[in-house]
Motif scaffolding. Sequence first.
Motif, PDB file in Angstrom:
ATOM      1  N   GLU A   1     -90.029 -99.439  -9.338  1.00  0.00           N
ATOM      2  CA  GLU A   1     -89.395 -98.623  -8.291  1.00  0.00           C
ATOM      3  C   GLU A   1     -88.020 -98.136  -8.749  1.00  0.00           C
ATOM      4  O   GLU A   1     -87.675 -96.967  -8.608  1.00  0.00           O
ATOM      5  CB  GLU A   1     -89.280 -99.431  -7.000  1.00  0.00           C
ATOM      6  N   THR A   2     -87.233 -99.054  -9.307  1.00  0.00           N
ATOM      7  CA  THR A   2     -85.906 -98.661  -9.811  1.00  0.00           C
ATOM      8  C   THR A   2     -86.052 -97.587 -10.880  1.00  0.00           C
ATOM      9  O   THR A   2     -85.317 -96.583 -10.883  1.00  0.00           O
ATOM     10  CB  THR A   2     -85.179 -99.890 -10.396  1.00  0.00           C
ATOM     11  N   ALA A   3     -87.002 -97.799 -11.800  1.00  0.00           N
ATOM     12  CA  ALA A   3     -87.169 -96.852 -12.916  1.00  0.00           C
ATOM     13  C   ALA A   3     -87.520 -95.457 -12.389  1.00  0.00           C
ATOM     14  O   ALA A   3     -86.973 -94.451 -12.858  1.00  0.00           O
ATOM     15  CB  ALA A   3     -88.249 -97.360 -13.863  1.00  0.00           C
ATOM     16  N   TYR A   4     -88.414 -95.390 -11.406  1.00  0.00           N
ATOM     17  CA  TYR A   4     -88.817 -94.068 -10.894  1.00  0.00           C
ATOM     18  C   TYR A   4     -87.674 -93.413 -10.117  1.00  0.00           C
ATOM     19  O   TYR A   4     -87.436 -92.208 -10.242  1.00  0.00           O
ATOM     20  CB  TYR A   4     -90.069 -94.215 -10.019  1.00  0.00           C
ATOM     21  N   PHE A   5     -86.940 -94.225  -9.358  1.00  0.00           N
ATOM     22  CA  PHE A   5     -85.774 -93.676  -8.651  1.00  0.00           C
ATOM     23  C   PHE A   5     -84.794 -93.059  -9.665  1.00  0.00           C
ATOM     24  O   PHE A   5     -84.315 -91.938  -9.482  1.00  0.00           O
ATOM     25  CB  PHE A   5     -85.074 -94.775  -7.836  1.00  0.00           C
ATOM     26  N   LEU A   6     -84.522 -93.782 -10.736  1.00  0.00           N
ATOM     27  CA  LEU A   6     -83.582 -93.271 -11.754  1.00  0.00           C
ATOM     28  C   LEU A   6     -84.150 -92.034 -12.441  1.00  0.00           C
ATOM     29  O   LEU A   6     -83.436 -91.075 -12.724  1.00  0.00           O
ATOM     30  CB  LEU A   6     -83.281 -94.363 -12.787  1.00  0.00           C
TER      31      LEU A   6
ATOM     32  N   ALA B   1     -77.466-101.070 -33.628  1.00  0.00           N
ATOM     33  CA  ALA B   1     -76.518-100.396 -32.742  1.00  0.00           C
ATOM     34  C   ALA B   1     -75.321-101.277 -32.431  1.00  0.00           C
ATOM     35  O   ALA B   1     -75.381-102.504 -32.566  1.00  0.00           O
ATOM     36  CB  ALA B   1     -77.223-100.051 -31.428  1.00  0.00           C
ATOM     37  N   GLU B   2     -74.285-100.605 -31.985  1.00  0.00           N
ATOM     38  CA  GLU B   2     -73.127-101.328 -31.456  1.00  0.00           C
ATOM     39  C   GLU B   2     -73.368-101.427 -29.944  1.00  0.00           C
ATOM     40  O   GLU B   2     -73.673-100.425 -29.293  1.00  0.00           O
ATOM     41  CB  GLU B   2     -71.883-100.501 -31.755  1.00  0.00           C
ATOM     42  N   ILE B   3     -73.264-102.639 -29.427  1.00  0.00           N
ATOM     43  CA  ILE B   3     -73.609-102.844 -28.011  1.00  0.00           C
ATOM     44  C   ILE B   3     -72.360-103.005 -27.159  1.00  0.00           C
ATOM     45  O   ILE B   3     -71.443-103.738 -27.529  1.00  0.00           O
ATOM     46  CB  ILE B   3     -74.458-104.128 -27.823  1.00  0.00           C
ATOM     47  N   GLU B   4     -72.367-102.363 -26.020  1.00  0.00           N
ATOM     48  CA  GLU B   4     -71.299-102.605 -25.032  1.00  0.00           C
ATOM     49  C   GLU B   4     -71.994-103.060 -23.746  1.00  0.00           C
ATOM     50  O   GLU B   4     -72.893-102.383 -23.263  1.00  0.00           O
ATOM     51  CB  GLU B   4     -70.542-101.285 -24.811  1.00  0.00           C
ATOM     52  N   MET B   5     -71.573-104.212 -23.256  1.00  0.00           N
ATOM     53  CA  MET B   5     -72.220-104.773 -22.056  1.00  0.00           C
ATOM     54  C   MET B   5     -71.541-104.277 -20.783  1.00  0.00           C
ATOM     55  O   MET B   5     -70.316-104.236 -20.708  1.00  0.00           O
ATOM     56  CB  MET B   5     -72.080-106.298 -22.055  1.00  0.00           C
ATOM     57  N   VAL B   6     -72.340-103.936 -19.778  1.00  0.00           N
ATOM     58  CA  VAL B   6     -71.808-103.632 -18.447  1.00  0.00           C
ATOM     59  C   VAL B   6     -72.547-104.525 -17.450  1.00  0.00           C
ATOM     60  O   VAL B   6     -73.660-104.213 -17.024  1.00  0.00           O
ATOM     61  CB  VAL B   6     -72.015-102.130 -18.076  1.00  0.00           C
ATOM     62  N   PRO B   7     -71.979-105.679 -17.109  1.00  0.00           N
ATOM     63  CA  PRO B   7     -72.674-106.524 -16.116  1.00  0.00           C
ATOM     64  C   PRO B   7     -72.486-105.920 -14.732  1.00  0.00           C
ATOM     65  O   PRO B   7     -71.361-105.808 -14.255  1.00  0.00           O
ATOM     66  CB  PRO B   7     -71.955-107.880 -16.243  1.00  0.00           C
ATOM     67  N   LEU B   8     -73.557-105.492 -14.106  1.00  0.00           N
ATOM     68  CA  LEU B   8     -73.427-104.762 -12.837  1.00  0.00           C
ATOM     69  C   LEU B   8     -73.672-105.675 -11.640  1.00  0.00           C
ATOM     70  O   LEU B   8     -72.828-105.832 -10.768  1.00  0.00           O
ATOM     71  CB  LEU B   8     -74.413-103.581 -12.838  1.00  0.00           C
ATOM     72  N   ILE B   9     -74.864-106.274 -11.626  1.00  0.00           N
ATOM     73  CA  ILE B   9     -75.201-107.242 -10.582  1.00  0.00           C
ATOM     74  C   ILE B   9     -76.073-108.313 -11.234  1.00  0.00           C
ATOM     75  O   ILE B   9     -76.540-108.124 -12.353  1.00  0.00           O
ATOM     76  CB  ILE B   9     -75.981-106.597  -9.396  1.00  0.00           C
ATOM     77  N   SER B  10     -76.312-109.395 -10.514  1.00  0.00           N
ATOM     78  CA  SER B  10     -77.139-110.436 -11.101  1.00  0.00           C
ATOM     79  C   SER B  10     -78.063-110.975 -10.030  1.00  0.00           C
ATOM     80  O   SER B  10     -77.763-111.946  -9.359  1.00  0.00           O
ATOM     81  CB  SER B  10     -76.222-111.534 -11.651  1.00  0.00           C
TER      82      SER B  10
ATOM     83  N   GLU C   1     -84.234-108.538  -4.586  1.00  0.00           N
ATOM     84  CA  GLU C   1     -83.014-108.216  -3.824  1.00  0.00           C
ATOM     85  C   GLU C   1     -82.570-106.772  -4.055  1.00  0.00           C
ATOM     86  O   GLU C   1     -81.593-106.324  -3.464  1.00  0.00           O
ATOM     87  CB  GLU C   1     -81.869-109.163  -4.213  1.00  0.00           C
ATOM     88  N   MET C   2     -83.239-106.065  -4.938  1.00  0.00           N
ATOM     89  CA  MET C   2     -82.872-104.652  -5.201  1.00  0.00           C
ATOM     90  C   MET C   2     -83.058-103.846  -3.920  1.00  0.00           C
ATOM     91  O   MET C   2     -83.978-104.098  -3.150  1.00  0.00           O
ATOM     92  CB  MET C   2     -83.792-104.073  -6.280  1.00  0.00           C
ATOM     93  N   ASN C   3     -82.194-102.892  -3.739  1.00  0.00           N
ATOM     94  CA  ASN C   3     -82.320-102.048  -2.555  1.00  0.00           C
ATOM     95  C   ASN C   3     -81.693-100.689  -2.836  1.00  0.00           C
ATOM     96  O   ASN C   3     -81.217-100.444  -3.945  1.00  0.00           O
ATOM     97  CB  ASN C   3     -81.675-102.724  -1.339  1.00  0.00           C
ATOM     98  N   GLU C   4     -81.693 -99.843  -1.829  1.00  0.00           N
ATOM     99  CA  GLU C   4     -81.225 -98.471  -2.041  1.00  0.00           C
ATOM    100  C   GLU C   4     -79.736 -98.428  -2.430  1.00  0.00           C
ATOM    101  O   GLU C   4     -79.323 -97.597  -3.221  1.00  0.00           O
ATOM    102  CB  GLU C   4     -81.509 -97.640  -0.787  1.00  0.00           C
ATOM    103  N   ARG C   5     -78.956 -99.340  -1.877  1.00  0.00           N
ATOM    104  CA  ARG C   5     -77.528 -99.393  -2.191  1.00  0.00           C
ATOM    105  C   ARG C   5     -77.325 -99.707  -3.691  1.00  0.00           C
ATOM    106  O   ARG C   5     -76.526 -99.083  -4.364  1.00  0.00           O
ATOM    107  CB  ARG C   5     -76.872-100.470  -1.309  1.00  0.00           C
ATOM    108  N   TYR C   6     -78.071-100.689  -4.195  1.00  0.00           N
ATOM    109  CA  TYR C   6     -77.969-101.020  -5.615  1.00  0.00           C
ATOM    110  C   TYR C   6     -78.480 -99.871  -6.485  1.00  0.00           C
ATOM    111  O   TYR C   6     -77.985 -99.640  -7.586  1.00  0.00           O
ATOM    112  CB  TYR C   6     -78.766-102.295  -5.938  1.00  0.00           C
ATOM    113  N   TRP C   7     -79.525 -99.186  -6.007  1.00  0.00           N
ATOM    114  CA  TRP C   7     -80.047 -98.053  -6.797  1.00  0.00           C
ATOM    115  C   TRP C   7     -78.957 -96.993  -6.976  1.00  0.00           C
ATOM    116  O   TRP C   7     -78.780 -96.451  -8.057  1.00  0.00           O
ATOM    117  CB  TRP C   7     -81.250 -97.406  -6.101  1.00  0.00           C
ATOM    118  N   ILE C   8     -78.239 -96.713  -5.888  1.00  0.00           N
ATOM    119  CA  ILE C   8     -77.186 -95.687  -5.963  1.00  0.00           C
ATOM    120  C   ILE C   8     -76.098 -96.148  -6.940  1.00  0.00           C
ATOM    121  O   ILE C   8     -75.630 -95.397  -7.787  1.00  0.00           O
ATOM    122  CB  ILE C   8     -76.606 -95.386  -4.558  1.00  0.00           C
ATOM    123  N   LYS C   9     -75.730 -97.436  -6.827  1.00  0.00           N
ATOM    124  CA  LYS C   9     -74.694 -97.995  -7.707  1.00  0.00           C
ATOM    125  C   LYS C   9     -75.126 -97.906  -9.182  1.00  0.00           C
ATOM    126  O   LYS C   9     -74.348 -97.502 -10.050  1.00  0.00           O
ATOM    127  CB  LYS C   9     -74.479 -99.463  -7.284  1.00  0.00           C
TER     128      LYS C   9
END
Length: 340
Positions: A110-115, A60-69, A74-82
């Motif tokens: 948790e993130t996976a199920y939220f998504l 595949a051709e990859i395009e990176m989107v660095p979102l948070i690190s 530290e994951m939370n509901e705000r990051y889930w929405i983002k």
Amino acid sequence: MPQYSKILETRPKANEKIIVIATGGTIAGSGEDGRTTEYRAGTIDVSDILETIPQINNLAEIEMVPLISVDSNEMNERYWIKLRNTINEQAKRPDVDGIVITHGTDTIEETAYFLNLTIATEKPVVLTGAMRPATATSPDGPFNLFQAIALAANEKAHDCGVMCLFSSTIYSARNIAKTNNHKIDAFGLNEQAALGYMRDADVFITNHPTTKHTLRSKFCNQQFDAFPKVKMATYYAGADTDILDALKHDCDGIVVIGTGSGNYSQAWMQKLDELAESGIVIVRSSRVPHSIVFDEQIFDPKNHFIGSNTLTPFKARILLMLCLTQTRNIEEIRNTFFRY
Ligand SMILES: NC(=O)C[C@H](N)C(=O)O
């Protein structure tokens, strides 16, 4: 960062475009060269890891989107929405075929199920991570990332809901759970089957999710800014009801992590009845790793709690949180717990 073996590129570049969204975790962790412990999560750029697996360019051709690190604690509901908004945006692009998210393993389920409940796409969305940091001897991240990209680029992975890929196993977001905290094969399933498996880059889907997800989820087109407050309380032999009194302030729902089939003492039952009558929605779940919690008379004679069904307590919390954005009707929520 140590050098990994470089495999010669012999095949032409594939056409599939895969977006890799980085959020941190051990896969992007670094520490003392060679060691698997005492590292800092989310300190390495995922594009550096991609460079160590050039055979990915055959897929595949990859395009990176660095979102948070961040470490996934530290994951939370705000990051889930983002993250959800970013996935929806990227998935709408006609040139994008699939999305991979790199994430820490501690809260990936948790993130996976939220998504799985909130994104609006049929395109493959795959989360992966690692148990060893990128600087360890023989890190597991590069191969997991390679397989996650191969899975996201494969048309067989369409309409499977959100998936997680670890150690050649394709997990559904709904059923994956971390079951080991020191081995690279760290995930298992809560009484359910895997969606399939992989052999290098080859995908074998053996099951499809039977519960609602992505475009069939009633939450997929909803806008979210914040969520109702859902808290959790663990029962243990002799547990006082103090904890329930402490939780009831500023609280819309409580997931009880009970024993056995979602059980607790008579004192807890009375207190939970009281909280339910005051308008707090109560879900009964279990601390037993492989468990199913049905609605039942003995621990809920008034029939006003909700059984978590086959969801882990942590996933039950996410589903309750989303349900409470739409209703407080117990029958409706109960029905959703059977179907999502
Ligand atoms: N293996 C890992 O990724 C664990 C790390 N603490 C995280 O969840 O970010």
